[in-house]
Design a protein around this motif. Structure first.
Motif, mmCIF file in Angstrom:
data_model
loop_
_atom_site.group_PDB
_atom_site.id
_atom_site.type_symbol
_atom_site.label_atom_id
_atom_site.label_comp_id
_atom_site.label_asym_id
_atom_site.label_seq_id
_atom_site.Cartn_x
_atom_site.Cartn_y
_atom_site.Cartn_z
ATOM 1 N N MET A 65 0.852 -1.185 0.000
ATOM 2 C CA MET A 65 0.000 0.000 0.000
ATOM 3 C C MET A 65 0.893 1.242 0.000
ATOM 4 N N LYS A 66 0.606 2.186 -0.915
ATOM 5 C CA LYS A 66 1.360 3.423 -1.020
ATOM 6 C C LYS A 66 0.438 4.575 -0.651
ATOM 7 N N LEU A 67 0.870 5.410 0.296
ATOM 8 C CA LEU A 67 0.054 6.514 0.795
ATOM 9 C C LEU A 67 0.627 7.828 0.300
ATOM 10 N N ASP A 68 -0.206 8.611 -0.403
ATOM 11 C CA ASP A 68 0.199 9.885 -0.974
ATOM 12 C C ASP A 68 -0.604 11.026 -0.363
ATOM 13 N N PRO A 69 -0.080 12.248 -0.428
ATOM 14 C CA PRO A 69 -0.820 13.408 0.092
ATOM 15 C C PRO A 69 -2.158 13.579 -0.627
ATOM 16 N N PHE A 70 -3.119 14.191 0.075
ATOM 17 C CA PHE A 70 -4.428 14.494 -0.497
ATOM 18 C C PHE A 70 -4.541 16.012 -0.553
ATOM 19 N N ILE A 71 -4.419 16.569 -1.743
ATOM 20 C CA ILE A 71 -4.335 18.017 -1.911
ATOM 21 C C ILE A 71 -5.313 18.467 -2.990
ATOM 22 N N GLY A 72 -6.135 19.450 -2.661
ATOM 23 C CA GLY A 72 -7.073 19.988 -3.641
ATOM 24 C C GLY A 72 -8.089 18.985 -4.122
ATOM 25 N N GLY A 73 -8.418 18.012 -3.282
ATOM 26 C CA GLY A 73 -9.464 17.064 -3.620
ATOM 27 C C GLY A 73 -8.994 15.795 -4.298
ATOM 28 N N THR A 74 -7.668 15.599 -4.390
ATOM 29 C CA THR A 74 -7.182 14.394 -5.055
ATOM 30 C C THR A 74 -5.840 13.960 -4.471
ATOM 31 N N SER A 75 -5.506 12.698 -4.660
ATOM 32 C CA SER A 75 -4.210 12.188 -4.220
ATOM 33 C C SER A 75 -3.140 12.592 -5.223
ATOM 34 N N VAL A 76 -2.000 13.051 -4.704
ATOM 35 C CA VAL A 76 -0.910 13.471 -5.577
ATOM 36 C C VAL A 76 0.393 12.856 -5.068
ATOM 37 N N ALA A 77 1.316 12.617 -5.972
ATOM 38 C CA ALA A 77 2.611 12.067 -5.575
ATOM 39 C C ALA A 77 3.413 13.132 -4.828
ATOM 40 N N PRO A 78 4.232 12.737 -3.879
ATOM 41 C CA PRO A 78 5.049 13.715 -3.157
ATOM 42 C C PRO A 78 6.080 14.356 -4.072
ATOM 43 N N SER A 79 6.344 15.638 -3.856
ATOM 44 C CA SER A 79 7.308 16.352 -4.698
ATOM 45 C C SER A 79 8.693 15.740 -4.611
ATOM 46 N N SER A 80 9.014 15.217 -3.451
ATOM 47 C CA SER A 80 10.353 14.644 -3.252
ATOM 48 C C SER A 80 10.543 13.320 -3.967
ATOM 49 N N GLY A 81 9.428 12.621 -4.233
ATOM 50 C CA GLY A 81 9.516 11.282 -4.804
ATOM 51 C C GLY A 81 9.955 10.233 -3.795
ATOM 52 N N ARG A 82 10.097 10.638 -2.516
ATOM 53 C CA ARG A 82 10.581 9.723 -1.485
ATOM 54 C C ARG A 82 9.423 9.132 -0.684
ATOM 55 N N TYR A 83 9.676 7.928 -0.145
ATOM 56 C CA TYR A 83 8.681 7.259 0.705
ATOM 57 C C TYR A 83 9.358 6.670 1.935
ATOM 58 N N LEU A 84 8.602 6.585 3.010
ATOM 59 C CA LEU A 84 9.064 5.991 4.256
ATOM 60 C C LEU A 84 8.385 4.643 4.452
ATOM 61 N N ALA A 85 9.095 3.702 5.046
ATOM 62 C CA ALA A 85 8.500 2.393 5.326
ATOM 63 C C ALA A 85 7.640 2.475 6.587
ATOM 64 N N LYS A 86 6.428 1.965 6.487
ATOM 65 C CA LYS A 86 5.542 1.875 7.650
ATOM 66 C C LYS A 86 5.485 0.421 8.104
ATOM 67 N N LEU A 87 5.822 0.189 9.380
ATOM 68 C CA LEU A 87 5.848 -1.166 9.927
ATOM 69 C C LEU A 87 4.614 -1.436 10.773
ATOM 70 N N ASP A 88 4.178 -2.682 10.752
ATOM 71 C CA ASP A 88 3.037 -3.131 11.554
ATOM 72 C C ASP A 88 3.517 -3.340 12.994
ATOM 73 N N PRO A 89 2.962 -2.605 13.969
ATOM 74 C CA PRO A 89 3.406 -2.778 15.356
ATOM 75 C C PRO A 89 3.087 -4.148 15.937
#
Length: 476
Positions: A1-25
């Motif tokens: 699952m990839k989570l992107d910002p929600f801006i102006g009513g739609t999902s958009v890719a981050p300007s940086s192009g970078r992503y962080l790993a989210k771990l299941d606790p």
């Protein structure tokens, strides 16, 4: 699952192009990639919010209210999906998450019905003048949220901000972003909220969060989190001269008097520090017990807490610590307690890998023989760790309770109404619970004294905090 910002009513890719790993606790395994945003994403989100502001502000309050009520309805329709998202990220047990999602719905419902209460007043200054006040929105409001209860606390800030006519740019923790992104999508795409009224940016507090507070078009900020981060945000806000709502840490005293009903006080005190694995700012983690009942109370409390099942199974009562860093912090306090000479009554350990299936689980822990100058009595651990401190009499209880840099909440257990009222009046805390802990609803204001922050959330008071007051005086 990839989570992107929600801006102006739609999902958009981050300007940086970078992503962080989210771990299941619950397992320690990766479950998602979260956009690692930057100031460019914040610029885009604030610009969208600014463009949407005038139209949203100029809507009749009752029209804004109808939209918020529709959001509440849709949250309830999606409660299972939202609860599953939040459970996967926070580690909350699936029986627990729906209650928090329901509370989020109640915030939108409450403020959706309260929008017309934000009026001003007429002031009589003589027969030749007509003077009155108006409550008006700030404009773009930045909302920065912690990782322990993202949708609950998101609704708590976003709903009154929107009800007052502001537009919002929210930044959830990079550890728990999915449920708030889904809420924004539901509000715009299913409820018809205008694009740009509610935006969500992602990333770290050090980069995205700071950029949001520094942005020249953000006119008010609401932050929930640590004292350290709150202090940094406060410095930026002071330089910019913008208002803040800060809900920060706590080391809340839970006072048990000798006349308390132990059948209620014991389980109530257990819940006070184990709810959500102790990851609650309001948690009653200093238990002050009158000397005459100290030993009996501690024995009964230990028996009650020992029955709390910890683990990933759905019949468990307590789930994991949400982040690896917080898990390490909580476990580190076990060594601190031993070095300080506290007497371990229960717990003091993490679950083994086999017991916890690789997740970040901590056994609920009780220490006795604690004095109020110990670190475990003064520092916010933010985990299921309780410091039991004896006191002599009413005056001694008040002295110990107030001897703290924090002042978020306090509990009182007594069958003497006069004592309850006297002690409530003298405790330095923003909310007091008597013969229950963490009572109240979306209608009851919450906020801190001292280092626990300032401003108030929940209730009518919060609606006022999202408006600025204008006075108009006309010579007749």
């Amino acid at each position: 699952m990839k989570l992107d910002p929600f801006i102006g009513g739609t999902s958009v890719a981050p300007s940086s192009g970078r992503y962080l790993a989210k771990l299941d606790p619950r397992s320690g395994k990766q479950i998602a990639e979260v956009a690692d945003g930057n100031s460019a994403d914040v610029d885009a989100a604030v610009e969208a919010a600014q463009q949407a502001f005038v139209e949203w502000r100029d809507r009749r309050p009752i029209e804004r209210g109808r939209l918020l009520l529709k959001v509440a309805e849709k949250i309830r329709e999606h409660i299972k999906h939202l609860a599953a998202l939040e459970s996967s990220e926070t580690g909350k047990l699936l029986w627990q998450s729906p209650f928090e999602i329901e509370t989020a719905a109640q915030y939108f419902e409450f403020y959706g019905g309260l929008v017309n209460a934000g009026h001003g007043e007429v002031i009589d200054i003589g027969p030749n003048y007509h003077s009155y006040t108006r409550r008006e929105p700030f404009g773009v409001v930045g909302v920065i949220l912690p990782w322990n209860s993202p949708l609950n606390q998101g609704g708590r800030a976003i709903a009154p901000a929107l009800a007052a006519g502001n537009t919002v740019v929210a930044k959830p923790s990079e550890e728990t972003s999915a449920s708030l992104l889904e809420l924004a999508r539901i509000a715009v795409q299913e409820c018809g909220m205008p694009a740009g009224v509610l935006n969500v940016v992602l990333g770290t507090g050090a980069e995205t969060g700071v950029a949001l507070v520094k942005h020249p078009k953000v006119r008010k900020v609401a932050f929930t989190g640590s004292v350290r981060a709150g202090r940094e945000i406060g410095q930026i806000a002071a330089e910019r001269i913008i208002p803040l709502t800060l809900e920060l840490g706590g080391k809340s005293p839970n006072i048990v008097f000798e006349d308390a009903d132990l059948d209620a006080a014991v389980p109530g005190s257990a819940r006070a520090f184990t709810l959500n694995a102790g990851q609650v700012c309001l948690a009653g983690t200093r238990c002050l017990v009158q000397e005459s009942i100290h030993d009996v109370f501690v024995e009964q409390l230990a028996k009650a807490v020992a029955k709390i099942k910890v683990g990933p199974a759905e019949d468990a009562v307590m789930g994991p610590i949400t982040t690896r860093a917080q898990f390490d912090k909580v476990v580190g306090y076990f060594d601190v307690a031993r070095k300080e000479g506290a007497r371990q009554i229960l717990g003091g350990s993490a679950l083994s890998s086999e017991e916890g299936h690789g997740g970040w689980f901590v056994n609920p822990t009780i220490y006795a023989g604690v004095t109020n100058d110990m670190r475990i009595a003064r520092e916010e651990i933010f985990g299921p760790v309780l410091a039991v401190i004896p006191f002599k009499d009413e005056a001694d209880a008040i002295r110990i309770a107030n001897d703290s840099e924090f002042g978020l909440a306090a509990g009182i257990w007594t069958q003497n109404l006069g004592r309850a009222l006297r002690v409530s009046a003298k405790l330095e805390a923003g909310q007091i619970y008597v013969n229950e802990y963490q009572a109240g609803g979306v209608e009851t204001p919450i906020g801190g004294y001292k280092q626990s922050g300032y401003g108030r959330e929940k209730g009518l008071e919060a609606l006022h905090h999202y408006t600025q007051l204008k006075c108009v005086t006309i010579r007749i």
